[in-house]
Design a protein around this motif. Sequence first.
Motif, PDB file in Angstrom:
ATOM      1  N   PRO A 126     -27.807-116.778 -11.442  1.00  0.00           N
ATOM      2  CA  PRO A 126     -27.901-116.590 -12.894  1.00  0.00           C
ATOM      3  C   PRO A 126     -29.125-115.737 -13.236  1.00  0.00           C
ATOM      4  N   LEU A 127     -28.940-114.734 -14.103  1.00  0.00           N
ATOM      5  CA  LEU A 127     -30.015-113.816 -14.461  1.00  0.00           C
ATOM      6  C   LEU A 127     -30.471-113.960 -15.908  1.00  0.00           C
ATOM      7  N   ARG A 128     -29.527-114.175 -16.808  1.00  0.00           N
ATOM      8  CA  ARG A 128     -29.826-114.178 -18.243  1.00  0.00           C
ATOM      9  C   ARG A 128     -28.822-115.078 -18.949  1.00  0.00           C
ATOM     10  N   LEU A 129     -29.260-115.742 -20.021  1.00  0.00           N
ATOM     11  CA  LEU A 129     -28.340-116.545 -20.816  1.00  0.00           C
ATOM     12  C   LEU A 129     -28.525-116.233 -22.288  1.00  0.00           C
ATOM     13  N   ARG A 130     -27.469-116.511 -23.059  1.00  0.00           N
ATOM     14  CA  ARG A 130     -27.494-116.235 -24.498  1.00  0.00           C
ATOM     15  C   ARG A 130     -26.874-117.426 -25.210  1.00  0.00           C
ATOM     16  N   VAL A 131     -27.604-117.935 -26.223  1.00  0.00           N
ATOM     17  CA  VAL A 131     -27.133-119.083 -26.997  1.00  0.00           C
ATOM     18  C   VAL A 131     -27.100-118.718 -28.474  1.00  0.00           C
ATOM     19  N   CYS A 132     -26.286-119.423 -29.204  1.00  0.00           N
ATOM     20  CA  CYS A 132     -26.125-119.204 -30.637  1.00  0.00           C
ATOM     21  C   CYS A 132     -26.803-120.353 -31.370  1.00  0.00           C
TER      22      CYS A 132
ATOM     23  N   LYS B 115     -36.388-116.838 -15.449  1.00  0.00           N
ATOM     24  CA  LYS B 115     -37.582-116.481 -14.675  1.00  0.00           C
ATOM     25  C   LYS B 115     -37.547-117.037 -13.259  1.00  0.00           C
ATOM     26  N   GLY B 116     -36.792-118.089 -13.048  1.00  0.00           N
ATOM     27  CA  GLY B 116     -36.654-118.707 -11.738  1.00  0.00           C
ATOM     28  C   GLY B 116     -35.556-119.750 -11.828  1.00  0.00           C
TER      29      GLY B 116
ATOM     30  N   CYS C 141     -32.900-123.957 -14.285  1.00  0.00           N
ATOM     31  CA  CYS C 141     -33.470-122.635 -14.566  1.00  0.00           C
ATOM     32  C   CYS C 141     -34.730-122.746 -15.418  1.00  0.00           C
ATOM     33  N   HIS C 142     -35.627-121.781 -15.233  1.00  0.00           N
ATOM     34  CA  HIS C 142     -36.838-121.677 -16.044  1.00  0.00           C
ATOM     35  C   HIS C 142     -36.694-120.455 -16.946  1.00  0.00           C
TER      36      HIS C 142
ATOM     37  N   ARG D  76     -39.629-123.221 -20.297  1.00  0.00           N
ATOM     38  CA  ARG D  76     -38.781-124.410 -20.473  1.00  0.00           C
ATOM     39  C   ARG D  76     -37.825-124.500 -19.300  1.00  0.00           C
ATOM     40  N   THR D  77     -37.502-125.712 -18.922  1.00  0.00           N
ATOM     41  CA  THR D  77     -36.530-125.942 -17.867  1.00  0.00           C
ATOM     42  C   THR D  77     -35.221-126.362 -18.499  1.00  0.00           C
ATOM     43  N   VAL D  78     -34.148-125.673 -18.141  1.00  0.00           N
ATOM     44  CA  VAL D  78     -32.811-125.985 -18.636  1.00  0.00           C
ATOM     45  C   VAL D  78     -31.872-126.065 -17.444  1.00  0.00           C
ATOM     46  N   ARG D  79     -30.737-126.690 -17.653  1.00  0.00           N
ATOM     47  CA  ARG D  79     -29.712-126.729 -16.608  1.00  0.00           C
ATOM     48  C   ARG D  79     -28.493-125.965 -17.074  1.00  0.00           C
ATOM     49  N   LEU D  80     -28.012-125.115 -16.181  1.00  0.00           N
ATOM     50  CA  LEU D  80     -26.773-124.384 -16.421  1.00  0.00           C
ATOM     51  C   LEU D  80     -25.692-124.989 -15.542  1.00  0.00           C
ATOM     52  N   TYR D  81     -24.527-125.191 -16.131  1.00  0.00           N
ATOM     53  CA  TYR D  81     -23.374-125.724 -15.424  1.00  0.00           C
ATOM     54  C   TYR D  81     -22.266-124.681 -15.478  1.00  0.00           C
TER      55      TYR D  81
END
Length: 105
Positions: free
Chosen positions: A33-39, A51-52, A79-80, A88-93
Amino acid sequence: MNEERIPKQNKDNIIEHTVDVICQHNRDGEVIPLRLRVCDEEGELHAYTIKGYRDLTGRGAYTTRDGIYVTDHMLVFECHIMVFGRIRTVRLYYDQARNLWALRS
């Protein structure tokens, strides 16, 4: 990121509230995963560069600490991202069967 953007599971344990993700597939088939986008609540899109990350996939079927039921056809990434100058630390599923990404912060 607030609670309204956190993925929920319906009675069939399927993640809802998906997000956009840009990822890379290397020659070994690994997903990065490189980039995410949220609404947000007002419909405005916000993009974040990852970032990591740490791949948490491959543990079989289990329920995560944040209450998401993960099966063998799901990829899980911790992900960071940088949000308002803080990491921030988030989880992607990633649900491979449905080809959908979801976010949990």
